[in-house]
Design a protein around this motif. Structure first.
Motif, short mmCIF file in Angstrom:
data_model
loop_
_atom_site.label_atom_id
_atom_site.label_comp_id
_atom_site.label_asym_id
_atom_site.label_seq_id
_atom_site.Cartn_x
_atom_site.Cartn_y
_atom_site.Cartn_z
N UNK A 8 -50.37 18.18 -6.72
CA UNK A 8 -51.63 17.83 -7.40
C UNK A 8 -52.60 18.99 -7.50
N UNK A 9 -52.08 20.22 -7.59
CA UNK A 9 -52.94 21.40 -7.72
C UNK A 9 -53.18 21.67 -9.19
N UNK A 16 -44.85 32.48 3.12
CA UNK A 16 -45.62 32.73 1.90
C UNK A 16 -46.44 31.48 1.53
N UNK A 17 -45.82 30.31 1.56
CA UNK A 17 -46.52 29.06 1.26
C UNK A 17 -47.55 28.74 2.33
N UNK A 18 -47.27 29.07 3.57
CA UNK A 18 -48.25 28.87 4.63
C UNK A 18 -49.49 29.72 4.37
N UNK A 19 -49.27 30.97 3.96
CA UNK A 19 -50.39 31.84 3.62
C UNK A 19 -51.19 31.29 2.45
N UNK A 20 -50.47 30.77 1.44
CA UNK A 20 -51.16 30.19 0.28
C UNK A 20 -51.99 28.98 0.69
N UNK A 21 -51.43 28.12 1.55
CA UNK A 21 -52.15 26.94 2.01
C UNK A 21 -53.38 27.33 2.82
N UNK A 22 -53.32 28.49 3.49
CA UNK A 22 -54.46 28.97 4.26
C UNK A 22 -55.50 29.65 3.39
N UNK A 23 -55.17 29.86 2.10
CA UNK A 23 -56.13 30.44 1.16
C UNK A 23 -55.98 31.94 0.94
N UNK A 28 -57.97 28.98 -4.70
CA UNK A 28 -58.12 28.95 -3.23
C UNK A 28 -58.62 27.58 -2.79
N UNK A 29 -59.61 27.07 -3.48
CA UNK A 29 -60.16 25.74 -3.16
C UNK A 29 -59.09 24.65 -3.32
N UNK A 30 -58.28 24.77 -4.39
CA UNK A 30 -57.25 23.75 -4.66
C UNK A 30 -56.16 23.77 -3.60
N UNK A 31 -55.69 24.97 -3.22
CA UNK A 31 -54.63 25.06 -2.21
C UNK A 31 -55.14 24.61 -0.85
N UNK A 32 -56.33 25.04 -0.48
CA UNK A 32 -56.85 24.67 0.84
C UNK A 32 -57.29 23.21 0.89
N UNK A 33 -57.60 22.66 -0.27
CA UNK A 33 -58.08 21.29 -0.31
C UNK A 33 -57.01 20.25 -0.59
N UNK A 34 -55.76 20.69 -0.75
CA UNK A 34 -54.68 19.75 -1.06
C UNK A 34 -54.19 19.09 0.23
N UNK A 35 -54.48 17.81 0.38
CA UNK A 35 -54.14 17.10 1.62
C UNK A 35 -52.64 17.12 1.90
#
Length: 653
Positions: free
Chosen positions: A262-263, A229-236, A380-387
């Motif tokens: 930091x989201x 689930x978290x992997x999917x979220x990180x992928x947007x 989506x931008x925040x999750x995908x952009x979180x280093x």
């Protein structure tokens, strides 16, 4: 033109250019094969409980205490052994407490150093000197290597070692040396860690656990449904993002997103306050609350409701986009009568517990408003952009998989989907039908495609399948008929909340079924085991984690505090050492502070699940088989040198 075998031997000759170098390597590898098998530690379903996880990692599921017993037997009291164990787990903190009341610190340092060296020496016995050398802290590497290779009974050497320890104390480096020795022992008692799924959700520190794992010396991970689930979220994937936020809000863990990763949750919080400020959100009470601030609690509850409705909209869009998912029955918003507060549910008209849907258009209930579209885009931008999140997900991809076959054991998190008759359930994925191992393989392939596929279509399908894995009845990580989240929030009728488990959970006591699964994954049922997580073992009700006569072990016993009322314990872990499989049950973990001050350990009970006929060596393991193959290759190279087929290469001085 050289054959493939000849080309391989010539490449191998670049690494071992002479008869002497090949011979030495063959001798080295053969010696490794005869060492005792390294200890494996199996954990599962830690669910963000980082303090308990950290403690179990430090104590090696009881392995440290067993080493202390092996070394000292009856020569130390039970209290002294426990104090020594606590020192090894938390050396800096425990020393600080001890030395506050210690009248002769130098004497304590000397006794403690000798005890730790004895335990460290016993812990190195399974490893080559080269492997131990690599594990030594750089600052004390030379001194430790000298002390750990002590030969007892040699008088001159004993004076030499005594002089080293006395000097360590004299130059005021005993504290640092004790810390380094304790960390070395922690490192050596466990050779390899298996984490059989569900690092994320419920507990407050999954990001802390991930940081710890990324620095662990040897680990593999079998993804759990919460991890995917978290992997999917990180992928947007929007449905995954909404589920992740909803669970964080429900368990009072918004800090994971805001502080841990930091989201920015401010746009969602503002939206929730705008539309639900006068809504008591009674159906969205929090499962846990990590704040004493009433205003923050109320805000989390409003976010909980707001993101839940966003989730059902997002999921409705996914289901419409993918009719092949066969999930139309899970779209429920369009079945709500917003005027009289009822829902048409499986042929019944049921009263809703809450019918405030200020952002839902009854004519198009799954459509986002313009404001919601903006919030979703930002998320989506925040999750995908979180280093930091992306680094954690890259680690999961690198070290993880949906299942693993390792040293004769099959590891997976959920279940192998079965039909009631015990046959493998056939599941449709992307227009093709899969079952058993093939289902795992294709789903893992699509998870990876969700991050790295070359085409947009494949990436999008991979991401949507991560959401599918989270809650579809055909998913091996879910294993239920439905995820009744909507019903649990909105309907009082308990029968609507029921999530029937896949037949696997009744059939895994049948030896023929377990044997079928083991063979499907290429294992001989005669000596193999399945290590399984996902469903908490209800120990309080007499349930055993040992299934099918010991062939299948369910080691989720409730690390998560949310489960401990049901399980009665705080989790099972499994140790696989050179003597066999040992199942450890753990008491609930109070806190790190209590463990240090009260010397309380959470290892409470252990059972031997399987004892081997002879002590296992490296030669009996997967690594051993690889080493044997390498020895055969080296022997071929040695024969080629001696026959003159390949010339030796000497470096001219």
């Amino acid at each position: 033109m050289k054959s493939l075998e000849e080309r391989y031997l010539y490449r191998l000759a670049e690494l071992y250019p002479t008869i002497a170098s090949v011979s030495t390597e063959i001798i080295n590898l053969n010696s490794i094969l005869n060492l005792p098998k390294g200890t494996e530690n199996f954990l599962t379903d830690v669910h963000g409980e980082y303090e308990a996880f950290n403690h179990v990692l430090k104590n090696g599921s009881g392995s440290v205490r067993r080493k202390i017993d092996d070394v000292f037997g009856n020569t130390l009291s039970k209290n002294d052994k426990q104090s020594l164990a606590t020192l090894i787990y938390y050396p800096a903190e425990k020393m600080r407490l001890i030395l506050q009341n210690e009248p002769n610190p130098d004497d304590w340092f000397k006794i403690t150093l000798y005890r730790l060296i004895a335990i460290a020496r016993r812990s190195t016995s399974k490893y080559t000197r080269s492997k131990v050398r690599k594990a030594l802290p750089k600052e004390f590497a030379y001194i430790m290597e000298e002390l750990l290779s002590e030969q007892s009974g040699v008088m001159d050497k004993e004076d030499y070692y005594d002089a080293i320890i006395s000097t360590i104390i004299k130059v005021k480096r005993a504290r640092e040396f004790i810390i380094a020795l304790s960390e070395l022992i922690q490192r050596l008692v466990i050779d390899h860690l298996h984490l059989v799924g569900d690092i994320y959700d419920r507990g407050p520190g999954p990001h802390i656990i991930m940081d710890k794992l990324m620095n662990y010396h040897s680990v593999d991970i079998q993804w759990g449904n919460h991890d995917v689930l978290w992997m999917g979220a990180a992928a947007g994937q929007v449905g995954c993002i909404c589920n992740v936020i909803r669970i964080c809000a429900r368990y009072g863990n918004m800090d994971i997103l805001e502080d841990g990763y930091g989201i920015n949750m401010l746009p969602l919080a503002t939206y929730a306050n705008t539309y639900y400020s006068d809504d008591p959100c009674k159906c969205f009470a929090l499962k846990a609350d990590n704040t004493n601030n009433p205003q923050e609690h109320d805000l989390n509850q409003r976010i909980h409701k707001a993101v839940s409705i966003l989730q059902w909209k997002a999921e409705g869009q996914i289901i419409k986009r993918h009719p092949e998912f066969h999930m139309d029955d899970r779209n429920l918003l369009h079945r709500v009568n917003f005027e009289d507060g009822t829902i048409e549910y499986e042929g019944r008209k049921l009263k809703m517990l809450d019918c405030r849907f200020p952002t839902v258009d009854p004519k198009d209930p799954y459509a986002f408003t313009d404001e919601e579209k903006d919030i979703i885009d930002r998320l989506v931008h925040a999750f995908r952009g979180c280093d930091k999140l992306q680094q954690h997900m890259k680690f999961l991809l690198a070290k993880g998989s949906l299942y693993k076959v390792y040293n004769g054991n099959l590891l997976y998190h959920g279940c192998v989907p079965l039909n009631p008759d015990g046959s493998f359930m056939v599941v449709e994925i992307a227009g093709q039908r899969y079952k058993g191992k093939a289902l795992y393989d294709v789903l893992e392939n699509y998870i990876r495609k969700g991050f790295v596929a070359g085409t947009k279509e494949e990436r999008e399908l991979g991401r949507d399948l991560m959401w599918w894995i989270w809650l579809n009845p055909g998913s091996p990580l879910f294993g239920k008929t439905k995820m009744a989240t909507f019903e649990r929030y909105y309907l009082a009728e308990k029968d609507t909340h029921e999530e029937k488990k896949n037949p696997y959970y009744k059939l895994y006591e049948k030896e023929e079924v377990v044997d079928m699964i083991l063979r499907e994954f290429g294992l001989d049922p005669a000596g193999a085991h399945i290590i399984n997580g996902h469903v908490p073992v209800k120990t309080m009700k007499g349930e055993s984690p040992i299934k099918c006569g010991g062939k299948l072990l369910v080691i989720d016993g409730g690390f998560s505090k949310a489960y401990q009322k049901e399980t009665g314990i705080a989790g099972y872990t499994l140790i696989y050492n050179s003597y066999g499989l040992i199942l450890a049950a753990h008491d609930p973990f109070e806190s790190t502070e209590a463990a240090i001050a009260n010397e309380s350990d959470i290892h409470s009970d252990r059972r031997i699940v399987a004892r081997v006929d002879h002590r296992q060596r490296v030669s009996d393991t997967d690594i051993g088989r690889d080493l044997k193959d390498k020895i055969k290759d080296l022997e071929e190279l040695l024969a080629a040198y001696r026959s003159g087929a390949i010339p030796e290469r000497y470096t001219m001085k």
